[in-house]
Scaffold this motif. Structure first.
Motif, PDB file in Angstrom:
ATOM      1  N   ARG A 136      13.841  -4.155   1.725  1.00 13.75           N
ATOM      2  CA  ARG A 136      12.706  -3.623   0.971  1.00 13.75           C
ATOM      3  C   ARG A 136      13.058  -2.254   0.378  1.00 13.75           C
ATOM      4  NH1 ARG A 136       6.512  -4.962   2.910  1.00 13.75           N
ATOM      5  NH2 ARG A 136       6.032  -5.940   0.940  1.00 13.75           N
ATOM      6  N   THR A 172      -1.055  -4.601   9.528  1.00 16.81           N
ATOM      7  CA  THR A 172      -1.949  -4.833  10.675  1.00 16.81           C
ATOM      8  C   THR A 172      -2.471  -6.273  10.584  1.00 16.81           C
ATOM      9  OG1 THR A 172      -3.742  -3.874   9.353  1.00 16.81           O
ATOM     10  CG2 THR A 172      -2.715  -2.441  10.986  1.00 16.81           C
ATOM     11  N   ASP A 201      10.907   2.703   5.659  1.00 17.29           N
ATOM     12  CA  ASP A 201      10.586   1.375   6.188  1.00 17.29           C
ATOM     13  C   ASP A 201      11.758   0.917   7.043  1.00 17.29           C
ATOM     14  OD1 ASP A 201       8.367  -0.895   4.922  1.00 17.29           O
ATOM     15  OD2 ASP A 201       9.979  -1.634   6.212  1.00 17.29           O
ATOM     16  N   VAL A 208       0.827  -1.204   0.000  1.00 13.25           N
ATOM     17  CA  VAL A 208       0.000   0.000   0.000  1.00 13.25           C
ATOM     18  C   VAL A 208       0.867   1.262   0.000  1.00 13.25           C
ATOM     19  CG1 VAL A 208      -1.633   1.344   1.391  1.00 13.25           C
ATOM     20  CG2 VAL A 208      -2.006  -1.067   0.994  1.00 13.25           C
ATOM     21  N   LYS A 250      -8.770 -11.269   6.952  1.00 10.98           N
ATOM     22  CA  LYS A 250      -8.272 -10.504   8.112  1.00 10.98           C
ATOM     23  C   LYS A 250      -9.274  -9.418   8.520  1.00 10.98           C
ATOM     24  CE  LYS A 250      -5.059  -7.152   7.060  1.00 10.98           C
ATOM     25  NZ  LYS A 250      -5.580  -5.857   7.458  1.00 10.98           N
TER      26      LYS A 250
HETATM   27  N1  LIG Z   1      -2.298  -5.082   0.381  1.00 13.67           N
HETATM   28  C1  LIG Z   1      -3.377  -4.438  -0.003  1.00 13.67           C
HETATM   29  O1  LIG Z   1      -3.850  -4.605  -1.117  1.00 13.67           O
HETATM   30  C2  LIG Z   1      -4.068  -3.467   0.917  1.00 13.67           C
HETATM   31  C3  LIG Z   1      -5.059  -2.621   0.394  1.00 13.67           C
HETATM   32  C4  LIG Z   1      -5.685  -1.708   1.241  1.00 13.67           C
HETATM   33  C5  LIG Z   1      -5.309  -1.628   2.578  1.00 13.67           C
HETATM   34  N2  LIG Z   1      -4.342  -2.454   3.062  1.00 13.67           N
HETATM   35  C6  LIG Z   1      -3.921  -2.264   4.460  1.00 13.67           C
HETATM   36  O2  LIG Z   1      -2.742  -1.445   4.440  1.00 13.67           O
HETATM   37  C7  LIG Z   1      -1.844  -1.818   5.493  1.00 13.67           C
HETATM   38  C8  LIG Z   1      -0.493  -2.171   4.923  1.00 13.67           C
HETATM   39  O3  LIG Z   1      -0.638  -3.307   4.104  1.00 13.67           O
HETATM   40  P1  LIG Z   1       0.519  -3.797   3.131  1.00 13.67           P
HETATM   41  O4  LIG Z   1      -0.057  -4.877   2.297  1.00 13.67           O
HETATM   42  O5  LIG Z   1       1.167  -2.625   2.480  1.00 13.67           O
HETATM   43  O6  LIG Z   1       1.553  -4.427   4.215  1.00 13.67           O
HETATM   44  P2  LIG Z   1       3.062  -4.830   3.983  1.00 13.67           P
HETATM   45  O7  LIG Z   1       3.381  -5.867   4.977  1.00 13.67           O
HETATM   46  O8  LIG Z   1       3.308  -5.094   2.523  1.00 13.67           O
HETATM   47  O9  LIG Z   1       3.890  -3.488   4.334  1.00 13.67           O
HETATM   48  C9  LIG Z   1       3.984  -2.926   5.589  1.00 13.67           C
HETATM   49  C10 LIG Z   1       5.398  -2.387   5.791  1.00 13.67           C
HETATM   50  O10 LIG Z   1       5.455  -1.635   7.001  1.00 13.67           O
HETATM   51  C11 LIG Z   1       6.752  -1.790   7.541  1.00 13.67           C
HETATM   52  N3  LIG Z   1       6.741  -1.406   8.960  1.00 13.67           N
HETATM   53  C12 LIG Z   1       6.092  -2.003   9.996  1.00 13.67           C
HETATM   54  N4  LIG Z   1       6.282  -1.309  11.128  1.00 13.67           N
HETATM   55  C13 LIG Z   1       7.067  -0.243  10.814  1.00 13.67           C
HETATM   56  C14 LIG Z   1       7.595   0.845  11.555  1.00 13.67           C
HETATM   57  N5  LIG Z   1       7.331   0.982  12.865  1.00 13.67           N
HETATM   58  N6  LIG Z   1       8.381   1.744  10.916  1.00 13.67           N
HETATM   59  C15 LIG Z   1       8.633   1.605   9.584  1.00 13.67           C
HETATM   60  N7  LIG Z   1       8.144   0.609   8.828  1.00 13.67           N
HETATM   61  C16 LIG Z   1       7.375  -0.304   9.436  1.00 13.67           C
HETATM   62  C17 LIG Z   1       7.073  -3.255   7.309  1.00 13.67           C
HETATM   63  O11 LIG Z   1       8.476  -3.484   7.353  1.00 13.67           O
HETATM   64  C18 LIG Z   1       6.469  -3.479   5.911  1.00 13.67           C
HETATM   65  O12 LIG Z   1       7.429  -3.318   4.885  1.00 13.67           O
HETATM   66  C19 LIG Z   1      -2.553  -2.967   6.236  1.00 13.67           C
HETATM   67  O13 LIG Z   1      -3.271  -2.432   7.307  1.00 13.67           O
HETATM   68  C20 LIG Z   1      -3.506  -3.516   5.193  1.00 13.67           C
HETATM   69  O14 LIG Z   1      -4.620  -4.124   5.778  1.00 13.67           O
HETATM   70  C21 LIG Z   1      -3.701  -3.351   2.268  1.00 13.67           C
END
Ligand SMILES: NC(=O)c1ccc[n+]([C@@H]2O[C@H](COP(=O)([O-])OP(=O)(O)OC[C@H]3O[C@@H](n4cnc5c(N)ncnc54)[C@H](O)[C@@H]3O)[C@@H](O)[C@H]2O)c1
Ligand SMILES: O=c1ccn([C@@H]2O[C@H](COP(=O)(O)OP(=O)(O)O[C@H]3O[C@H](CO)[C@@H](O)[C@H](O)[C@H]3O)[C@@H](O)[C@H]2O)c(=O)[nH]1
Length: 472
Positions: free
Chosen positions: A41, A91, A36, A15, A279
């Protein structure tokens, strides 16, 4: 009026990366830094081989990177420099403790929020981009307020993301809507307007919806729950179709023509996957339980129960069709990603199916055009079990093409709807020639023309259709 000039995004995932890359692309006057904790990454985002496959993403990133778009592991510096911060961290569902298996794990949200509170040297607008349970913004606010001073003030907004993987760039460039929730206070509304101004660089104003904070948080969970509910509804009907001779494609088409229902998200399948639907529904179920609304919780839970049933039903059908045993039989699985046009495998139906095939001692050959072999081995291994990958490698072969996977197979199973598996793209006569006979084909995605493949000689089963559909 607050004008946003410098944006930081915490979390460079599926995202944060695409969302803020598009923001930089559409707002050349704004500096965007995506940070990040994961060095690997960030290194990938700074390379020519981006960490995520999304059609159109490379073009957007390569256009802006180094101009007004930056990727960094220096989280503190990016927070300090920014006037608006997106929190876009993961999350996931909690694995242990209270609410395990249902509640969202908010540890990453909390640690990112604490970091903002600790290192900020000026006022910030903090935007909750991650999907979170309703009222999470209140916890973030409590942490931020505890660290406010007369010089440093924090406003908090909710701006959930609705992009779907595989079409992320298209969805971000042309969203159905952008949702921004804020506390309805003077400063909350000013912050809300500042973010509206960012989005209206490219999104028509009438598509930017403003609400209160809690409506915005809940709308994200509600939208995903309703989308998944449609899939579970059509999948439930697919079982009735198979038992009666009705055709699920025809039923979906006939229902979808009603403008009150609409035609989208009515494609029966082997079950929905992806990191979000299950989820977020479980999150909603847990929230309902916590609010002492057990009937509401049960209602949403059923969407997930139906999805599990659909996967198990598909496996049962395969085993019974293959004369009640698949021991030592070669099963070719076409597709491993949770949908086409992505390399993401999170909660993919393929994982459940293949684990079941392995339990039955089948030999499984897998081909997916975008998923790395290492990812497949990891997904099929049981966490915490020693040498489980070696066991997986004994039972699973990862192939370079559909033809290689199907060579010598007893059955071909279409699990992901990649275009290249369509019957006008793949040479199914060649596949048939290389298979054991009788050659079985199971279509879990309504992708192929069963009639055409039966003429080649395949014994075909399609989800939501039976062989005699409409004729008897
Ligand atoms: N994947 C989707 O299609 C999608 C779409 C809409 C919403 N979401 C929501 O968006 C959020 C993120 O999803 P995602 O798929 O991008 O997750 P992801 O796991 O791909 O990315 C999250 C990133 O955050 C980083 N991170 C975690 N804690 C951190 C911190 N304290 N400081 C810096 N970096 C940190 C992690 O290292 C990771 O790279 C989730 O809540 C998800 O439900 C996801
Ligand atoms: O008619 C359909 C539509 C989808 N699916 C399956 O459902 C799953 C989810 O698909 P999709 O919603 O297209 O992808 P996601 O990337 O998971 O996107 C969903 O989850 C995101 C994360 O919250 C939201 O932002 C999006 O709006 C929401 O569509 C996949 O396995 C699809 O194959 C079906 O089986 N039948």
């Amino acid at each position: 009026m607050t004008v946003v000039k410098n944006i930081c995004c915490i979390g460079a995932g599926y995202v944060g990366g695409p969302t803020c890359a598009v923001l930089a692309y559409k707002c050349p006057d704004i500096k965007v830094t995506i940070v990040d904790l994961s060095e690997a990454r960030i290194a990938a985002w700074n390379s020519s081989n981006l960490p995520i496959y999304e059609p159109g993403l490379d073009e957007v990133v390569f256009e802006c990177r180094g101009k007004n778009l930056f990727f960094s592991t220096n989280v503190d510096a990016a927070i300090q420099e920014a006037d608006l911060i997106f929190v876009s961290v993961n999350t996931p569902t909690k694995k242990s403790g209270m609410g395990a298996g249902m509640a969202a794990d908010l540890a990453y949200i909390e640690s990112a929020t604490r970091r903002i509170a600790e290192v900020s040297t000026s006022s910030k607008i903090v935007v909750e981009k991650s999907t979170v349970p309703c009222r999470t913004a209140q916890s973030m606010r409590t942490i931020l307020d505890a660290n406010s001073t007369s010089e440093i003030h924090f406003d908090i907004l909710s701006n959930p993301e609705f992009l779907a993987e595989g079409t992320a760039i298209k969805d971000l460039l042309n969203p159905d809507r952008v949702l921004i929730g804020a506390l309805q206070t003077e400063s909350g509304i000013e912050a809300q307007n500042a973010l509206v101004d960012v989005y209206t660089h490219w999104v028509p104003k009438e598509r930017v919806i403003t609400t209160n904070l809690w409506s915005s948080e809940l709308s994200k969970l509600a939208a995903n729950a309703m989308l998944a509910q449609r899939i579970s509804s059509i999948n439930a009907l697919s079982a009735i179709c198979e038992a009666t001779g009705a055709d699920v494609d025809e039923v979906a088409f006939a229902c979808g023509k009603d403008t009150r229902l609409g035609s989208k998200f009515l494609k029966a399948s082997v079950g929905f996957g992806g990191s979000c639907f299950q989820k977020d529904i479980l999150n909603l179920v847990y929230l309902s339980q916590q609010l002492n609304l057990p009937e509401v919780a049960d209602y949403w839970q059923q969407v997930v129960i139906m999805n599990e049933y659909q996967k198990k039903r598909f496996v049962r059908n395969i085993i019974s069709t293959l004369f009640n045993t698949i021991t030592n039989k070669k099963i070719a699985v076409l597709g491993f990603a949770f949908k086409k046009d992505t390399g993401d495998t999170r909660e993919s139906a393929a994982i459940t199916l293949i684990k079941d095939f392995m339990q039955e001692n089948a030999r499984v050959a897998i081909y997916d055009p975008k998923v790395e072999p290492q990812q497949i081995y990891m997904d099929l291994s049981e966490p915490g079990v020693v040498d489980t990958q070696k066991e997986v490698e004994k039972k699973v072969q990862i192939c370079q093409s559909a033809y290689e996977a199907a060579d010598g197979a007893d059955a071909v199973i279409i699990v992901t709807e990649w275009d290249e598996f369509r019957d006008d793209q793949l040479d199914y006569s060649k596949i048939y020639a290389g298979m054991h006979k009788p050659a079985f084909l199971f279509d879990g995605r309504l992708l192929i023309n069963a009639q055409k493949l039966r003429q080649i000689g395949f014994k075909v089963s399609v989800i939501g259709k039976n062989e005699l559909a409409g004729t008897a």
